[in-house]
Design an enzyme around this catalytic site. Structure first.
Site, mmCIF file in Angstrom:
data_model
loop_
_atom_site.group_PDB
_atom_site.id
_atom_site.type_symbol
_atom_site.label_atom_id
_atom_site.label_comp_id
_atom_site.label_asym_id
_atom_site.label_seq_id
_atom_site.Cartn_x
_atom_site.Cartn_y
_atom_site.Cartn_z
ATOM 1 N N ASP A 27 0.845 -1.483 -0.351
ATOM 2 C CA ASP A 27 0.071 -0.015 0.295
ATOM 3 C C ASP A 27 1.251 1.602 0.094
ATOM 4 O OD1 ASP A 27 -2.210 -1.634 0.217
ATOM 5 O OD2 ASP A 27 -2.891 -0.971 1.722
ATOM 6 N N ASP A 39 1.007 4.284 -3.202
ATOM 7 C CA ASP A 39 0.039 6.009 -1.979
ATOM 8 C C ASP A 39 1.800 6.731 -2.620
ATOM 9 O OD1 ASP A 39 -1.282 4.797 -0.948
ATOM 10 O OD2 ASP A 39 -1.012 5.131 0.691
ATOM 11 N N SER A 63 -36.189 -6.134 -13.503
ATOM 12 C CA SER A 63 -35.667 -6.896 -12.172
ATOM 13 C C SER A 63 -35.748 -8.179 -12.443
ATOM 14 C CB SER A 63 -36.704 -6.414 -10.527
ATOM 15 O OG SER A 63 -37.798 -6.340 -11.445
ATOM 16 N N GLU A 75 -24.244 -17.348 -10.896
ATOM 17 C CA GLU A 75 -23.503 -16.105 -10.258
ATOM 18 C C GLU A 75 -24.579 -15.621 -8.536
ATOM 19 O OE1 GLU A 75 -24.292 -12.875 -12.511
ATOM 20 O OE2 GLU A 75 -23.568 -13.842 -14.297
ATOM 21 N N LYS A 88 -25.900 -13.501 -6.356
ATOM 22 C CA LYS A 88 -26.529 -12.452 -5.907
ATOM 23 C C LYS A 88 -26.433 -11.608 -5.006
ATOM 24 C CE LYS A 88 -31.238 -10.975 -6.035
ATOM 25 N NZ LYS A 88 -31.451 -9.643 -5.087
ATOM 26 N N ASP A 117 -26.955 -8.381 -3.198
ATOM 27 C CA ASP A 117 -27.323 -7.587 -2.521
ATOM 28 C C ASP A 117 -27.173 -5.776 -2.186
ATOM 29 O OD1 ASP A 117 -31.071 -7.606 -1.795
ATOM 30 O OD2 ASP A 117 -30.135 -7.953 0.090
ATOM 31 N N ARG A 170 -30.311 2.463 -10.846
ATOM 32 C CA ARG A 170 -31.819 1.928 -11.904
ATOM 33 C C ARG A 170 -33.112 2.689 -11.052
ATOM 34 N NH1 ARG A 170 -35.806 -1.399 -10.009
ATOM 35 N NH2 ARG A 170 -36.331 -2.510 -12.035
ATOM 36 N N TYR A 188 -21.893 -8.045 -13.420
ATOM 37 C CA TYR A 188 -22.166 -8.897 -14.446
ATOM 38 C C TYR A 188 -22.566 -9.037 -15.570
ATOM 39 C CZ TYR A 188 -26.531 -6.573 -12.075
ATOM 40 O OH TYR A 188 -27.729 -6.106 -11.071
ATOM 41 N N LYS A 205 -28.842 -18.180 -15.476
ATOM 42 C CA LYS A 205 -28.781 -16.842 -16.302
ATOM 43 C C LYS A 205 -28.808 -18.151 -17.092
ATOM 44 C CE LYS A 205 -27.304 -13.404 -14.345
ATOM 45 N NZ LYS A 205 -26.295 -11.409 -14.474
ATOM 46 N N LYS A 254 -33.557 -18.124 -4.022
ATOM 47 C CA LYS A 254 -33.266 -17.148 -3.013
ATOM 48 C C LYS A 254 -33.269 -18.257 -1.903
ATOM 49 C CE LYS A 254 -34.044 -13.126 -3.488
ATOM 50 N NZ LYS A 254 -35.015 -11.978 -3.245
ATOM 51 N N CYS A 305 -59.113 2.574 18.636
ATOM 52 C CA CYS A 305 -57.457 2.663 18.340
ATOM 53 C C CYS A 305 -56.851 3.470 18.883
ATOM 54 C CB CYS A 305 -58.241 3.455 16.858
ATOM 55 S SG CYS A 305 -56.853 4.125 16.003
ATOM 56 N N CYS A 334 -56.175 7.117 17.664
ATOM 57 C CA CYS A 334 -57.679 8.292 18.386
ATOM 58 C C CYS A 334 -58.819 7.671 18.922
ATOM 59 C CB CYS A 334 -58.494 8.187 16.489
ATOM 60 S SG CYS A 334 -59.275 6.807 16.014
ATOM 61 N N CYS A 362 -59.564 0.178 12.462
ATOM 62 C CA CYS A 362 -59.932 2.181 13.181
ATOM 63 C C CYS A 362 -61.704 1.661 11.898
ATOM 64 C CB CYS A 362 -59.121 2.599 12.893
ATOM 65 S SG CYS A 362 -59.815 4.763 13.431
ATOM 66 N N CYS A 368 -59.134 10.369 11.464
ATOM 67 C CA CYS A 368 -58.308 8.828 12.363
ATOM 68 C C CYS A 368 -57.447 9.210 11.510
ATOM 69 C CB CYS A 368 -58.010 7.560 12.259
ATOM 70 S SG CYS A 368 -56.625 6.608 13.270
HETATM 71 S S1 IVH Z 1 -28.518 -9.768 -13.824
HETATM 72 C C1 IVH Z 1 -33.104 -7.991 -15.623
HETATM 73 N N1 IVH Z 1 -26.951 -10.537 -11.842
HETATM 74 O O1 IVH Z 1 -31.041 -8.094 -7.986
HETATM 75 C C2 IVH Z 1 -31.714 -8.286 -14.522
HETATM 76 N N2 IVH Z 1 -28.527 -9.043 -11.265
HETATM 77 O O2 IVH Z 1 -33.653 -8.489 -7.846
HETATM 78 C C3 IVH Z 1 -30.478 -8.492 -14.663
HETATM 79 N N3 IVH Z 1 -28.522 -8.272 -9.098
HETATM 80 O O3 IVH Z 1 -31.594 -5.255 -10.417
HETATM 81 C C4 IVH Z 1 -29.922 -8.841 -13.199
HETATM 82 N N4 IVH Z 1 -26.835 -9.414 -8.011
HETATM 83 O O4 IVH Z 1 -29.581 -5.613 -9.070
HETATM 84 C C5 IVH Z 1 -28.154 -9.584 -11.747
HETATM 85 N N5 IVH Z 1 -25.299 -11.500 -10.655
HETATM 86 C C6 IVH Z 1 -26.518 -10.755 -10.538
HETATM 87 C C7 IVH Z 1 -26.907 -9.943 -9.932
HETATM 88 C C8 IVH Z 1 -27.641 -9.529 -10.149
HETATM 89 C C9 IVH Z 1 -26.763 -8.705 -7.796
HETATM 90 C C10 IVH Z 1 -29.232 -7.583 -8.468
HETATM 91 C C11 IVH Z 1 -29.039 -6.623 -9.766
HETATM 92 C C12 IVH Z 1 -31.142 -6.722 -10.026
HETATM 93 C C13 IVH Z 1 -31.675 -7.637 -8.864
HETATM 94 C C14 IVH Z 1 -32.865 -7.914 -9.123
#
Ligand code: IVH
Length: 666
Positions: free
Chosen positions: A35, A39, A84, A115, A117, A119, A138, A225, A289, A313, A407, A410, A425, A430
């Protein structure tokens, strides 16, 4: 001042060197220097740039944080909507998804990429001539916010590509690593500031700050991705897209594999169930995918999701905690929902202090009592819920919970109407109902009054500045300025947003009214039929019943709503204050609606892709010059069309101008 050639050379070499080390460190995870050494290179570059400021470029690694705070974010129209994902909670649901896809792909052979997912929040980045020129959130999927300055502060995001591509648009996820999240919340706690509930909220809040200098301190990261367009053509498969992203300098989450069939996908899911916790980002599932883009294209999308991918999920983890109290919360339709106040418990990084108990029936069925030890679960972004009581730990003196008769807000009677499960209610004035109705009315999917969220509504309510929907339109800037947390700019923005909401699409207005059972889709159907607010207010039950997907219950609810004297008065008052929802002729088509295009010469992206972008945004591509042509887009080495267009006096634009048009609309 003349800049000696050796200085120019030195500066460019330093940049290249820094770029290489950033790549080694952030993308390949294989740093070659310490590092301190890194720097030192940065400081050297900084000192040259200080001496010769003319040499500073947009993509210099020293320029990640620059410029003054912004006033607000510009809106960005996405070239292709950011959709989504559909969710699957079991292997069974994955099989059904595969079967549906199989019916469209028929007897050809396809494969999968699975892949992690991530968050966080999705972003879209645009590069021109290899340089990052725009980063956008988005938003609602069609338009997002231009957050370029903030995106540039994220060190893992390349400011310059490792290949000099003319044009590239990629998508990925910005997230806040666990470590940064914990640290941030600790600091906020010390300062007495509100804590972020989870890393996703923290990332989203941080990326949407108006001061990039603060964003820079939040230590955000990102994984990519997808490539949505690229001048050399998007790779043929998802696998090659991920490989290409990495080559170009983007961080790609390492938990992905190319798999032959659903069985292998299931093995991958099992294998990574625990492994995902080793990642520095929050993840609740796996995205699956279809690998081949030709099949992806064949499958296409629904209004919300692509048909070629799905999110599996993982079941969420449940934790034990104790119920300190059960309170009654009043929703916008007056429903009285029992809510458990919990001893704070950490689930997947967020502190859970409340959980919904759904309704009194459910509470009775599970016999949940104050003082009970319970199992609490949190899945995705739904509100945490109590899944069951740990009966062995129940205290001897505990008693069943009884629904209060009145309630809590109110004092109105809480009653059950007809065969409904919920208590409501019954007091039409209210204040809790009024507050919830305003919050709903102002929501993004409804009238989209930015700045009128839960917190502001409750503050303005307490101050007596608003009491119902009508009162929003009587707010003045002077009422707001000077209140805690309200400055000149924020007040002005809210007043403008309120003003704008006066002319909103009718379906959003109908949805915003919060009529029971009427969701966004039904609101659209009703608006398309009614065409005007007056007609809507005079609908009959018979008319409603002949509309698709509107049944007896919904029709009755709508009729009793529009016939109620309070509602009639509300609408009249809104109209007199200038609220005038309009009906869009057809489905919203995008910024290029009613415009026609023709292309000549070579564009930074392929013809096919350009055509796609135009059509996805509501425009049409013609096959030859005609008087009706709105724009001729001219690339390199244009053909004879250019001459013809000039003769006919047709608007001629280049690719950059076209992109601007996409932003602004025609
Ligand atoms: S593909 C049409 N790949 O999850 C959307 N999305 O719950 C194709 N996300 O809006 C997205 N990891 O923001 C894709 N490996 C991944 C992802 C991913 C996270 C998010 C993405 C999407 C949301 C849906």
């Amino acid at each position: 001042m003349d800049i000696p050639a050796y200085v120019r050379k030195k500066v460019e070499e330093l940049r290249k060197e820094i770029l290489r080390h950033e790549y080694l460190y952030y993308v390949l995870n294989k740093p070659e220097i310490t590092d301190e050494e890194f720097d030192k290179l940065m400081r050297e570059l900084q000192s040259w740039e200080k001496k010769y400021p003319e040499l500073i470029t947009q993509d210099s690694p020293t320029q990640r944080v620059g410029g003054a705070p912004l006033e607000g974010f510009e809106k960005v129209t996405h070239s292709i909507p950011m959709l989504s994902l559909e969710n699957a909670y079991s292997f069974e649901e994955l099989k059904e998804w595969e079967e549906r896809a199989g019916k469209i792909i028929l007897d050809e052979v396809w494969t999968y990429v699975a892949e992690l997912k991530i968050d966080g929040l999705s972003i879209s980045l645009l590069y021109e001539n290899g340089i990052l020129v725009r980063g956008a959130t988005r938003g609602d999927g069609i338009t997002g916010e231009n957050v370029t300055q903030n995106i540039k502060t994220i060190k893992v995001i390349p400011l310059r590509l490792r290949e000099n591509l003319k044009y590239l648009e990629v998508r990925g996820e910005v997230y806040m690593p666990w470590e940064a999240f914990t640290k941030l919340n600790q600091e906020r706690e010390k300062e007495g500031e509100a804590l972020f509930a989870n890393p996703r909220n923290a990332a989203s809040g941080s990326l949407r700050l108006l001061d990039p200098k603060i964003t820079a301190k939040r230590n955000l990261k990102a994984y990519f991705y997808n490539i949505v367009s690229m001048d050399a053509g998007v790779p043929e498969t998802q696998k090659d897209i991920l490989i290409k992203l990495k080559e170009l300098g983007f961080p790609v989450n390492p938990l992905w594999e190319h798999l032959k069939n659903l069985k292998e996908v299931e093995e991958f899911i099992e294998k990574n169930k625990e492994k995902r916790f080793d990642m520095d980002c929050e993840s609740d599932g796996i995205v699956i995918k279809i690998n081949e883009r030709k099949f992806q294209e064949r499958l296409g999308t629904t209004a919300k999701f692509p048909r070629w991918c799905i999110a599996y999920k993982y079941p969420s983890e449940a934790k034990e905690t104790k119920i300190k109290d059960i309170i009654i919360q009043i929703g916008r339709t007056g429903t009285a929902t029992p809510v458990a106040i919990l001893e704070p418990v950490q689930i997947k990084g967020s502190t859970i202090q409340r959980a919904t108990l759904h309704n009194y029936e459910d509470l009775k069925r599970k016999d949940i009592r104050i003082g009970d030890t319970v199992l609490v679960e949190k899945g995705g972004d739904v509100i945490p819920k109590v899944v069951g009581v740990v009966i062995e730990k129940r205290e001897k003196e505990s008693k069943p919970f009884l629904m209060p008769e009145n309630c809590p807000e109110c004092g109105g009677k809480l009653l059950r109407i007809g065969d409904e499960v919920a208590f409501r209610c019954t007091n039409p004035s209210c204040p809790a109902i009024a507050q919830e109705s305003i919050i709903h009315y102002a929501k993004r999917d409804a009238l989209n009054i930015e700045g009128l969220g839960e917190k502001s509504v409750s503050q303005l309510f307490e101050k007596g500045l608003i009491k119902d929907i009508v009162s929003i339109y009587k707010l003045k800037k002077e009422d707001l300025v000077g209140l805690p947390l309200w400055g000149e700019k924020k007040a002005q923005n809210l007043i403008e947003a309120i003003e704008k909401s006066k002319k909103a699409p009718l379906h959003k207005f109908i949805f915003g009214l919060g009529i029971r059972y009427v969701g966004e889709k039904a609101a659209k159907t009703i608006a398309e039929y009614s065409k005007s607010l007056d007609k809507f207010m005079n609908l009959t039950k018979e008319e409603l019943l002949q509309l698709p997907e509107i049944g007896e219950t919904m029709a009755e609810s709508i009729i009793s709503f529009i016939k109620s004297p309070e509602v009639i008065k509300l609408i009249e008052e809104l109209k007199s204050l200038g609220v005038e929802p309009y009906c869009e002729e057809e489905e919203k088509k995008g910024p290029l609606e009613n415009l026609t295009f023709l292309i000549t010469g070579k564009l930074p992206i392929s013809r096919e892709e350009a055509k796609n972008i135009i059509e996805k945004n509501g425009g049409r591509v013609l096959s030859a010059i005609s008087k009706n042509l709105s724009y001729l887009i001219v690339g390199e080495d244009p053909g004879s069309k250019l001459k013809k267009a000039k003769e006919l006096g047709i608007n001629i634009i280049n690719w950059e101008e076209f992109l601007k048009l996409l932003q602004k609309g025609g």
